[in-house]
Scaffold this motif. Structure first.
Motif, mmCIF file in Angstrom:
data_model
loop_
_atom_site.group_PDB
_atom_site.id
_atom_site.type_symbol
_atom_site.label_atom_id
_atom_site.label_comp_id
_atom_site.label_asym_id
_atom_site.label_seq_id
_atom_site.Cartn_x
_atom_site.Cartn_y
_atom_site.Cartn_z
ATOM 1 N N MET A 121 1.031 35.432 -3.944
ATOM 2 C CA MET A 121 0.352 34.254 -3.395
ATOM 3 C C MET A 121 1.037 33.781 -2.111
ATOM 4 S SD MET A 121 -2.292 32.828 -3.955
ATOM 5 C CE MET A 121 -3.240 31.453 -3.456
ATOM 6 N N ALA A 122 2.356 33.799 -2.099
ATOM 7 C CA ALA A 122 3.090 33.419 -0.883
ATOM 8 C C ALA A 122 2.831 34.422 0.232
ATOM 9 C CB ALA A 122 4.581 33.333 -1.179
ATOM 10 N N LEU A 123 2.739 35.698 -0.103
ATOM 11 C CA LEU A 123 2.450 36.718 0.888
ATOM 12 C C LEU A 123 1.064 36.526 1.498
ATOM 13 C CD1 LEU A 123 3.523 39.307 2.233
ATOM 14 C CD2 LEU A 123 2.367 40.580 0.424
ATOM 15 N N VAL A 124 0.090 36.178 0.687
ATOM 16 C CA VAL A 124 -1.268 35.919 1.171
ATOM 17 C C VAL A 124 -1.285 34.678 2.055
ATOM 18 C CG1 VAL A 124 -3.598 35.265 0.442
ATOM 19 C CG2 VAL A 124 -2.412 37.134 -0.707
ATOM 20 N N GLN A 125 -0.525 33.648 1.687
ATOM 21 C CA GLN A 125 -0.467 32.431 2.499
ATOM 22 C C GLN A 125 0.145 32.703 3.870
ATOM 23 O OE1 GLN A 125 1.697 29.697 0.056
ATOM 24 N NE2 GLN A 125 -0.142 28.969 -1.004
ATOM 25 N N VAL A 126 1.206 33.487 3.910
ATOM 26 C CA VAL A 126 1.846 33.826 5.187
ATOM 27 C C VAL A 126 0.895 34.665 6.027
ATOM 28 C CG1 VAL A 126 3.711 35.166 6.241
ATOM 29 C CG2 VAL A 126 4.199 33.618 4.348
ATOM 30 N N PHE A 127 0.208 35.608 5.411
ATOM 31 C CA PHE A 127 -0.752 36.425 6.143
ATOM 32 C C PHE A 127 -1.875 35.566 6.718
ATOM 33 C CE2 PHE A 127 -4.731 38.861 6.192
ATOM 34 C CZ PHE A 127 -4.394 39.830 7.128
ATOM 35 N N GLY A 128 -2.401 34.644 5.930
ATOM 36 C CA GLY A 128 -3.481 33.768 6.392
ATOM 37 C C GLY A 128 -3.041 32.866 7.524
ATOM 38 N N ALA A 129 -1.857 32.281 7.390
ATOM 39 C CA ALA A 129 -1.349 31.403 8.452
ATOM 40 C C ALA A 129 -1.102 32.186 9.732
ATOM 41 C CB ALA A 129 -0.068 30.725 7.987
ATOM 42 N N THR A 130 -0.568 33.388 9.608
ATOM 43 C CA THR A 130 -0.325 34.224 10.775
ATOM 44 C C THR A 130 -1.628 34.598 11.461
ATOM 45 O OG1 THR A 130 1.648 35.122 9.713
ATOM 46 C CG2 THR A 130 0.748 36.364 11.561
ATOM 47 N N LEU A 131 -2.628 34.944 10.679
ATOM 48 C CA LEU A 131 -3.924 35.312 11.243
ATOM 49 C C LEU A 131 -4.567 34.142 11.987
ATOM 50 C CD1 LEU A 131 -5.987 37.627 11.378
ATOM 51 C CD2 LEU A 131 -7.025 36.667 9.328
ATOM 52 N N ILE A 132 -4.510 32.957 11.387
ATOM 53 C CA ILE A 132 -5.107 31.771 12.009
ATOM 54 C C ILE A 132 -4.387 31.404 13.302
ATOM 55 C CG2 ILE A 132 -5.420 29.280 11.708
ATOM 56 C CD1 ILE A 132 -6.062 29.905 8.756
ATOM 57 N N VAL A 133 -3.070 31.422 13.288
ATOM 58 C CA VAL A 133 -2.301 31.054 14.477
ATOM 59 C C VAL A 133 -2.492 32.091 15.583
ATOM 60 C CG1 VAL A 133 0.037 30.729 15.364
ATOM 61 C CG2 VAL A 133 -0.642 29.648 13.241
ATOM 62 N N THR A 134 -2.579 33.363 15.215
ATOM 63 C CA THR A 134 -2.820 34.401 16.214
ATOM 64 C C THR A 134 -4.171 34.211 16.890
ATOM 65 O OG1 THR A 134 -1.453 35.953 14.973
ATOM 66 C CG2 THR A 134 -2.982 36.885 16.584
#
Length: 61
Positions: free
Chosen positions: A6-19
């Motif tokens: 779940m933490a890995l998915v959250q980091v991936f989502g935040a990275t995608l949005i910020v990018t």
């Protein structure tokens, strides 16, 4: 050793949005430079710089 997926998915989502945000701001800045809206371009580039500096501060501190 277990992986917190779940933490890995959250980091991936935040990275995608910020990018997407940074790329969009940069493209808007470039488009504004090609026209007569220099202030909008500088504001867009300042937004890019602010997001990058915030990310760096999260890594360093």
């Amino acid at each position: 050793m277990t992986v917190n997926w779940m933490a890995l998915v959250q980091v991936f989502g935040a990275t995608l949005i910020v990018t997407v945000l940074v790329v969009t701001l940069f493209v808007v800045g470039i488009r504004a430079l090609s026209g007569d809206k220099k202030a909008g371009a500088y504001a867009s580039f300042a937004g890019c710089v602010a997001v990058v500096l915030y990310g760096l501060s999260l890594i360093v501190f």
